[in-house]
Design an enzyme around this catalytic site. Structure first.
Site, PDB file in Angstrom:
ATOM      1  N   ASP A 183       0.681  -1.193   0.057  1.00  0.00           N
ATOM      2  CA  ASP A 183      -0.062   0.086   0.010  1.00  0.00           C
ATOM      3  C   ASP A 183       0.890   1.432  -0.009  1.00  0.00           C
ATOM      4  OD1 ASP A 183       0.986  -0.265   2.551  1.00  0.00           O
ATOM      5  OD2 ASP A 183      -1.118   0.060   3.537  1.00  0.00           O
ATOM      6  N   SER A 184       2.079   1.006  -0.019  1.00  0.00           N
ATOM      7  CA  SER A 184       3.210   2.062  -0.224  1.00  0.00           C
ATOM      8  C   SER A 184       2.860   2.729  -1.611  1.00  0.00           C
ATOM      9  CB  SER A 184       4.739   1.813  -0.199  1.00  0.00           C
ATOM     10  OG  SER A 184       4.764   0.497  -0.839  1.00  0.00           O
ATOM     11  N   GLU A 209       9.457  -4.323  10.544  1.00  0.00           N
ATOM     12  CA  GLU A 209       9.619  -2.902   9.789  1.00  0.00           C
ATOM     13  C   GLU A 209      10.548  -2.214  10.987  1.00  0.00           C
ATOM     14  OE1 GLU A 209       7.100  -1.078   7.013  1.00  0.00           O
ATOM     15  OE2 GLU A 209       8.303   0.666   7.185  1.00  0.00           O
ATOM     16  N   LYS A 236      -1.395  -9.513   2.984  1.00  0.00           N
ATOM     17  CA  LYS A 236      -0.469  -9.009   3.979  1.00  0.00           C
ATOM     18  C   LYS A 236      -1.301  -8.039   4.900  1.00  0.00           C
ATOM     19  CE  LYS A 236       2.906  -5.743   3.927  1.00  0.00           C
ATOM     20  NZ  LYS A 236       2.582  -4.773   4.848  1.00  0.00           N
ATOM     21  N   GLU A 285      -1.512  -5.521   8.736  1.00  0.00           N
ATOM     22  CA  GLU A 285      -0.350  -4.995   9.740  1.00  0.00           C
ATOM     23  C   GLU A 285      -0.941  -5.370  11.160  1.00  0.00           C
ATOM     24  OE1 GLU A 285       0.486  -0.851   8.924  1.00  0.00           O
ATOM     25  OE2 GLU A 285       1.242  -1.359   6.955  1.00  0.00           O
ATOM     26  N   ASP A 321      -0.944  -6.225  -0.273  1.00  0.00           N
ATOM     27  CA  ASP A 321      -1.303  -5.587   0.749  1.00  0.00           C
ATOM     28  C   ASP A 321      -2.959  -5.235   1.086  1.00  0.00           C
ATOM     29  OD1 ASP A 321       0.162  -4.545   3.025  1.00  0.00           O
ATOM     30  OD2 ASP A 321       1.365  -3.083   2.250  1.00  0.00           O
TER      31      ASP A 321
HETATM   32  O1  KIV Z   1       3.603  -0.995   1.881  1.00  0.00           O
HETATM   33  C1  KIV Z   1       4.661  -1.434   1.559  1.00  0.00           C
HETATM   34  O2  KIV Z   1       5.575  -1.130   0.437  1.00  0.00           O
HETATM   35  C2  KIV Z   1       5.162  -2.198   2.786  1.00  0.00           C
HETATM   36  C3  KIV Z   1       6.621  -2.603   2.834  1.00  0.00           C
HETATM   37  C4  KIV Z   1       7.484  -1.604   3.185  1.00  0.00           C
HETATM   38  C5  KIV Z   1       7.036  -3.842   3.699  1.00  0.00           C
HETATM   39  O3  KIV Z   1       4.498  -2.593   3.587  1.00  0.00           O
END
Ligand code: KIV
Length: 300
Positions: A59-60, A197, A128, A130, A98
């Site tokens: 989600d970056s 992280e 994924k 969090e 994510d």
């Molecule tokens: O969203 C993302 O890119 C991440 C990574 C930094 C692990 O969660």
């Protein structure tokens, strides 16, 4: 332009796809796991060609692709489009989607519904999420439905405000112990792997030793079972201030800027396109065409 064989139905591993159990095997053999983020078909294909094991459609994307200041605004619809695109480019690596903020925190049912969408519509191999604590039952619900889940603890960007900002986590004995317990709990809940992280290296090392499942570090030191970097950070495409854990392997932003500036100047000077960039028509056909338009003009 290369073409790739048709992909199988979502939820079924395609030919050549890295089998999920191989990730745990890699830890046990001591083989490092390589993960990178990607957000479109070309980056998925390049990551695959380069031999990475896992691709995270992070989600970056909200920041590096969509220009937001944080990961929070990413939506499920946006992330599904990106996940699907990455899957069109990548064949061997497992593609992990994510789950964006707000798409799994509400309830186990919501987490499962969102994860199912990522598998069916995005062709994700895994998801994924969090956090730990209340998120443990989300992990249980999603894995019980047959969808592999990667955990993510330490600096969790979706809840950075609660953590006091984008800063390293687990820097006191009490906080490090909490991370250690969270990692064990995520493993017990069914995660196949956990991202650590911005965690002190010795803390990440103890967590890695204690777990059967692999840890993937980002700012968590060399003892993790694998590493992940954000595509734009790795390639020097994102020109914001990079966190200390970023190692930049290329500096593509100036190269791209120079190339586009050269293109603009060539267009303005008439240096592009050249003869070789155009298509021919036979003299005979051209003469017929010109006669036809002359006739049409004469009729007006
Ligand atoms: O969203 C993302 O890119 C991440 C990574 C930094 C692990 O969660």
């Amino acid at each position: 332009m290369t073409t790739r064989p048709r992909q199988p139905a979502p939820g079924t591993p395609g030919p050549g796809k890295l089998p999920l159990p191989e990730i745990a095997e890699m830890k046990h053999r001591g083989d490092r796991i390589v993960m990178v983020t990607a957000y479109d078909a070309p980056s998925g294909r390049l990551a695959d060609d380069a031999g990475v094991d896992l691709i995270l459609v992070g989600d970056s994307a909200a920041m590096v692709m969509l220009g937001h200041d944080s990961t929070v605004p990413a939506t499920v619809d946006e992330m599904i489009i990106l996940t699907r695109a990455v899957n069109r480019g990548a064949r061997r690596p497992l593609v992990i989607a994510d789950l964006p903020f707000g798409s799994y925190q509400v309830s186990d049912e919501q987490a499962l519904e969102t994860s199912v969408r990522f598998v069916k519509e995005g062709a994700a191999d895994a998801v994924k999420l969090e956090g730990a604590g209340p998120m443990l039952s989300r992990v249980r619900a999603v894995t019980a439905a047959g969808i592999p889940v990667m955990g993510h603890i330490g600096l969790t960007p979706q809840t950075a405000t609660m953590l006091g900002g984008f800063k390293a986590q687990g820097r006191t004995a009490a906080k490090a112990s909490r991370l250690y317990e969270d990692a064990l709990a995520l493993q017990a809940a069914g995660c196949f792997s956990i991202v650590l992280e911005a965690v002190p290296a010795p803390v990440a090392e103890h967590i890695t030793e204690a777990l059967e499942i692999p840890t993937i570090g980002i700012g968590a030191g060399a003892a993790c079972d694998g590493q992940v970097l954000v595509w734009h950070d790795l390639l020097g495409l994102y020109e914001g201030r990079a966190p200390r854990f970023v190692k930049q392997y290329a500096e593509l932003a100036p190269t791209i800027r120079d190339a586009v500036a050269q293109y603009a100047s060539d267009v303005r000077d008439g240096a592009f396109p050249e003869e070789k960039h155009t298509y021919a028509i036979s003299d005979e056909e051209l003469a017929l065409f010109e006669a036809a338009i002359a006739e049409a003009r004469a009729r007006i």
